[in-house]
Design an enzyme around this catalytic site. Structure first.
Site, PDB file in Angstrom:
ATOM      1  N   GLN A 129       0.839  -1.206   0.000  1.00  0.00           N
ATOM      2  CA  GLN A 129       0.000   0.000   0.000  1.00  0.00           C
ATOM      3  C   GLN A 129       0.870   1.251   0.000  1.00  0.00           C
ATOM      4  O   GLN A 129       1.572   1.511   0.982  1.00  0.00           O
ATOM      5  CB  GLN A 129      -0.880  -0.006   1.260  1.00  0.00           C
ATOM      6  CG  GLN A 129      -1.744   1.229   1.443  1.00  0.00           C
ATOM      7  CD  GLN A 129      -2.570   1.141   2.735  1.00  0.00           C
ATOM      8  OE1 GLN A 129      -2.209   0.425   3.655  1.00  0.00           O
ATOM      9  NE2 GLN A 129      -3.655   1.867   2.780  1.00  0.00           N
ATOM     10  N   GLY A 130       0.808   2.016  -1.059  1.00  0.00           N
ATOM     11  CA  GLY A 130       1.619   3.226  -1.170  1.00  0.00           C
ATOM     12  C   GLY A 130       0.780   4.476  -0.944  1.00  0.00           C
ATOM     13  O   GLY A 130       0.496   5.214  -1.893  1.00  0.00           O
ATOM     14  N   TYR A 131       0.359   4.698   0.303  1.00  0.00           N
ATOM     15  CA  TYR A 131      -0.376   5.918   0.633  1.00  0.00           C
ATOM     16  C   TYR A 131       0.571   6.951   1.243  1.00  0.00           C
ATOM     17  O   TYR A 131       0.742   8.042   0.728  1.00  0.00           O
ATOM     18  CB  TYR A 131      -1.483   5.604   1.652  1.00  0.00           C
ATOM     19  CG  TYR A 131      -2.807   5.154   1.087  1.00  0.00           C
ATOM     20  CD1 TYR A 131      -2.899   4.497  -0.130  1.00  0.00           C
ATOM     21  CD2 TYR A 131      -3.989   5.360   1.806  1.00  0.00           C
ATOM     22  CE1 TYR A 131      -4.124   4.064  -0.616  1.00  0.00           C
ATOM     23  CE2 TYR A 131      -5.210   4.945   1.322  1.00  0.00           C
ATOM     24  CZ  TYR A 131      -5.283   4.295   0.119  1.00  0.00           C
ATOM     25  OH  TYR A 131      -6.493   3.884  -0.346  1.00  0.00           O
ATOM     26  N   SER A 132       1.196   6.554   2.398  1.00  0.00           N
ATOM     27  CA  SER A 132       1.928   7.545   3.209  1.00  0.00           C
ATOM     28  C   SER A 132       3.195   8.039   2.528  1.00  0.00           C
ATOM     29  O   SER A 132       3.863   7.298   1.801  1.00  0.00           O
ATOM     30  CB  SER A 132       2.315   6.927   4.548  1.00  0.00           C
ATOM     31  OG  SER A 132       1.182   6.383   5.165  1.00  0.00           O
ATOM     32  N   GLU A 251     -10.045  -0.725   5.995  1.00  0.00           N
ATOM     33  CA  GLU A 251      -8.836  -0.868   6.806  1.00  0.00           C
ATOM     34  C   GLU A 251      -9.177  -0.828   8.294  1.00  0.00           C
ATOM     35  O   GLU A 251      -8.569  -1.505   9.098  1.00  0.00           O
ATOM     36  CB  GLU A 251      -7.860   0.270   6.446  1.00  0.00           C
ATOM     37  CG  GLU A 251      -6.510   0.153   7.100  1.00  0.00           C
ATOM     38  CD  GLU A 251      -5.467   1.142   6.542  1.00  0.00           C
ATOM     39  OE1 GLU A 251      -5.792   1.880   5.595  1.00  0.00           O
ATOM     40  OE2 GLU A 251      -4.360   1.155   7.067  1.00  0.00           O
ATOM     41  N   GLU A 386      -5.101   9.751  17.758  1.00  0.00           N
ATOM     42  CA  GLU A 386      -5.619  11.130  17.822  1.00  0.00           C
ATOM     43  C   GLU A 386      -6.640  11.362  16.703  1.00  0.00           C
ATOM     44  O   GLU A 386      -7.652  12.047  16.910  1.00  0.00           O
ATOM     45  CB  GLU A 386      -4.474  12.143  17.696  1.00  0.00           C
ATOM     46  CG  GLU A 386      -3.514  12.173  18.869  1.00  0.00           C
ATOM     47  CD  GLU A 386      -2.491  11.045  18.861  1.00  0.00           C
ATOM     48  OE1 GLU A 386      -2.474  10.247  17.893  1.00  0.00           O
ATOM     49  OE2 GLU A 386      -1.718  10.939  19.827  1.00  0.00           O
TER      50      GLU A 386
HETATM   51  C1  LIG Z   1       4.489  -0.148  11.305  1.00  0.00           C
HETATM   52  C2  LIG Z   1       3.829   0.775  10.320  1.00  0.00           C
HETATM   53  C3  LIG Z   1       3.344   0.264   9.120  1.00  0.00           C
HETATM   54  C4  LIG Z   1       2.785   1.120   8.168  1.00  0.00           C
HETATM   55  N1  LIG Z   1       2.399   0.589   6.948  1.00  0.00           N
HETATM   56  C5  LIG Z   1       1.969   1.444   5.985  1.00  0.00           C
HETATM   57  C6  LIG Z   1       1.720   0.958   4.653  1.00  0.00           C
HETATM   58  O1  LIG Z   1       1.869  -0.244   4.363  1.00  0.00           O
HETATM   59  N2  LIG Z   1       1.334   1.847   3.711  1.00  0.00           N
HETATM   60  C7  LIG Z   1       1.143   3.169   3.990  1.00  0.00           C
HETATM   61  O2  LIG Z   1       0.765   3.918   3.099  1.00  0.00           O
HETATM   62  N3  LIG Z   1       1.374   3.669   5.228  1.00  0.00           N
HETATM   63  C8  LIG Z   1       1.787   2.831   6.224  1.00  0.00           C
HETATM   64  N4  LIG Z   1       2.071   3.318   7.484  1.00  0.00           N
HETATM   65  C9  LIG Z   1       1.971   4.752   7.713  1.00  0.00           C
HETATM   66  C10 LIG Z   1       0.833   5.156   8.619  1.00  0.00           C
HETATM   67  O3  LIG Z   1      -0.398   5.072   7.952  1.00  0.00           O
HETATM   68  C11 LIG Z   1       1.149   6.575   9.097  1.00  0.00           C
HETATM   69  O4  LIG Z   1       2.293   6.475   9.944  1.00  0.00           O
HETATM   70  C12 LIG Z   1       0.000   7.193   9.840  1.00  0.00           C
HETATM   71  O5  LIG Z   1      -1.052   7.495   8.972  1.00  0.00           O
HETATM   72  C13 LIG Z   1       0.444   8.505  10.573  1.00  0.00           C
HETATM   73  O6  LIG Z   1       1.035   9.372   9.676  1.00  0.00           O
HETATM   74  P1  LIG Z   1       2.479  10.029   9.975  1.00  0.00           P
HETATM   75  O7  LIG Z   1       3.413   8.928  10.370  1.00  0.00           O
HETATM   76  O8  LIG Z   1       2.845  10.870   8.817  1.00  0.00           O
HETATM   77  O9  LIG Z   1       2.283  10.929  11.256  1.00  0.00           O
HETATM   78  P2  LIG Z   1       1.580  12.360  11.293  1.00  0.00           P
HETATM   79  O10 LIG Z   1       0.348  12.374  10.481  1.00  0.00           O
HETATM   80  O11 LIG Z   1       2.624  13.388  10.995  1.00  0.00           O
HETATM   81  O12 LIG Z   1       1.181  12.448  12.810  1.00  0.00           O
HETATM   82  C14 LIG Z   1       2.143  12.746  13.865  1.00  0.00           C
HETATM   83  C15 LIG Z   1       1.359  12.871  15.150  1.00  0.00           C
HETATM   84  O13 LIG Z   1       0.451  13.987  15.064  1.00  0.00           O
HETATM   85  C16 LIG Z   1      -0.872  13.574  15.332  1.00  0.00           C
HETATM   86  N5  LIG Z   1      -1.813  14.282  14.473  1.00  0.00           N
HETATM   87  C17 LIG Z   1      -1.731  14.446  13.120  1.00  0.00           C
HETATM   88  N6  LIG Z   1      -2.802  15.127  12.662  1.00  0.00           N
HETATM   89  C18 LIG Z   1      -3.587  15.385  13.745  1.00  0.00           C
HETATM   90  C19 LIG Z   1      -4.832  16.050  13.921  1.00  0.00           C
HETATM   91  N7  LIG Z   1      -5.508  16.563  12.882  1.00  0.00           N
HETATM   92  N8  LIG Z   1      -5.343  16.121  15.178  1.00  0.00           N
HETATM   93  C20 LIG Z   1      -4.688  15.585  16.241  1.00  0.00           C
HETATM   94  N9  LIG Z   1      -3.488  14.948  16.126  1.00  0.00           N
HETATM   95  C21 LIG Z   1      -2.951  14.855  14.907  1.00  0.00           C
HETATM   96  C22 LIG Z   1      -0.885  12.080  15.002  1.00  0.00           C
HETATM   97  O14 LIG Z   1      -1.903  11.401  15.671  1.00  0.00           O
HETATM   98  C23 LIG Z   1       0.501  11.640  15.473  1.00  0.00           C
HETATM   99  O15 LIG Z   1       0.504  11.418  16.859  1.00  0.00           O
HETATM  100  C24 LIG Z   1       2.632   2.481   8.450  1.00  0.00           C
HETATM  101  C25 LIG Z   1       3.085   2.995   9.675  1.00  0.00           C
HETATM  102  C26 LIG Z   1       3.688   2.171  10.600  1.00  0.00           C
HETATM  103  C27 LIG Z   1       4.206   2.762  11.867  1.00  0.00           C
END
Ligand SMILES: Cc1cc2nc3c(=O)[nH]c(=O)nc-3n(C[C@H](O)[C@H](O)[C@H](O)COP(=O)(O)OP(=O)(O)OC[C@H]3O[C@@H](n4cnc5c(N)ncnc54)[C@H](O)[C@@H]3O)c2cc1C
Length: 399
Positions: A129-132, A251, A386
């Protein structure tokens, strides 16, 4: 006429019994042992596991019958994951069967359906999955990976440039379903498209991200001038946000978290029974509290699933289950590591990889600690806690 919920409950009970006898009679002993000890499973193990599920008609049981599924109700689907996790089975790798498969049958072209769906069901193709992206996780509108459409006599295609991050199992993947920006300057959500990218394409580079459990789950995926045939666009250009939201709903509706919490709680009780008498009273109080929280989660989850089936949901059910389930699971895992005492400290990732006994403690001590480390991430992926709280605040409290 029987009420559809009653019927679904009966089918879910039948499915649970079938899973139990599959576990007792069909599941290979080595897979059972590895997953019981939470050891590291490699790609071959997972492919074998997914194919075993498919042989029972379960890998895509939730798909419509015309695509090879059994048109399971939400309750059967939820119970299926719950029951497998209660037995301590490996997880059902979601990227193909649960995430991109439904997007393809709901929005894909007839050619995409014919090409991809059968190979998803059999795990002949392994998906990621290439979202993040760096700077686009919780807020996917911040995506920067760009796909420019080029018309050419050899066939229209997109040229893709950008970087994905945290991509689970990209190192094993044949295909990546990917959110990309296909327009500049438009409202963010109208500029996102959903592309299927062959991981063998020139310009795709996968770089591992080490995690503290000593295992290789996640990666960076770099896309440099990757040429993607235009026929690999799902649905319409600029509509990727709609498909992404559809996928995110799948999901978050996961029964596995209930089953995992149950399984971990049972193991915690076993560890507590072997603990020194002096610490048992304290453990009993802690376990009692966790058990009460588990019971609340279980009841609330099944009520939520049924209200989704009745169409009486408030919209935040999946978020509530994800939030409460992942936090509870983490607290149970912490209690298990505490109960292990020194065996929890003398953790050796190498032993886990070599399927060797841990340096101290029971056979599964290393696996319990590994799961505790990995599951720190459970309150981040699939929508951070969050974000789930924000959804609950809007859906339930009307804030
Ligand atoms: C082990 C693991 C596997 C993963 N696998 C995949 C994958 O296969 N494919 C994929 O696409 N992604 C994957 N991810 C990514 C995952 O979906 C993201 O890490 C997640 O969506 C959070 O995004 P971020 O890491 O950019 O953190 P951020 O969005 O930058 O968040 C940082 C912090 O700020 C808080 N925050 C952000 N916005 C708000 C808001 N509006 N209100 C309150 N708090 C907020 C968050 O809760 C968090 O605590 C994976 C992540 C992990 C750790």
């Amino acid at each position: 006429m029987t009420d559809p919920i009653t019927e679904a409950r009966q089918r879910a009970e039948g499915l649970k019994a079938a899973i139990r006898s599959f576990y007792d009679g069909v599941m290979p002993v080595d897979l059972k042992r590895k997953s019981r000890l939470h050891q590291v499973l490699d790609k071959d193990d997972y492919v074998r596991w997914m194919r075993l599920l498919n042989d029972q008609g379960w890998a895509v049981g939730h798909w419509p019958k015309e695509y090879g599924g059994q048109a399971w109700s939400l309750l059967e689907r939820f119970s299926f994951e719950d029951q497998l996790a209660r037995l301590g089975c490996p997880w059902v790798i979601p990227f193909g069967v649960k995430y991109v498969g439904p997007v393809i049958y709901a929005f894909g072209s007839p050619e995409q359906k014919a090409r991809f769906l059968p190979r998803i069901a059999t795990t002949d193709d392994f998906w990621a999955q290439g979202y993040s992206e760096p700077g686009a996780g919780s807020d996917l509108a911040g995506l920067r990976t760009e796909a420019i459409r080029v018309e050419s006599s050899e066939g229209d295609h997109y040229v893709v440039n950008g970087q994905k991050v945290w991509t689970t199992y990209a190192q094993w993947a044949d295909w990546l379903f990917c959110l990309v920006k296909t327009a500049r300057g438009e409202q963010a959500q109208k500029s996102i498209s959903f592309l299927l990218i062959d991981m063998r394409s020139p310009g795709v580079t996968v770089k591992p991200i080490p995690t503290m459990d000593g295992y290789h789950h996640v990666n960076e995926v770099w896309l440099e001038n990757v040429r993607v045939p235009a026929e690999n666009l799902v649905g319409a250009e600029g509509e990727g946000w709609t498909y992404a939201k559809y996928l995110l709903k799948n999901e978050r509706t996961a029964g596995a978290i209930v089953g995992m919490a149950w399984h971990a709680l049972e193991r915690l009780k076993g560890l507590a029974a072997e603990a020194a008498p002096a610490s048992r009273d304290r453990l009993e109080t802690r376990i009692g509290e966790l058990e009460l929280r588990f019971m609340a989660l279980e009841v609330a989850s099944y009520q939520a699933v049924e209200s989704m089936m009745r169409g009486t949901e408030h919209g935040a059910e999946a978020s509530l289950i994800k939030l409460r389930g992942t936090e509870l699971y983490q607290h149970i895992a912490e209690a298990a590591v505490d109960t292990l005492g020194l065996a929890g400290v003398a953790w050796d990732a190498a032993a886990l990889h070599a399927a060797a006994p841990p340096p101290l403690g029971p056979e599964d001590a290393g696996g319990i600690v590994k799961d505790h480390f990995y599951n720190r991430a459970a309150t981040i992926f699939g929508g951070a806690s969050e974000i789930q709280r924000n959804i609950v605040a809007k859906g339930v409290l009307g804030l």
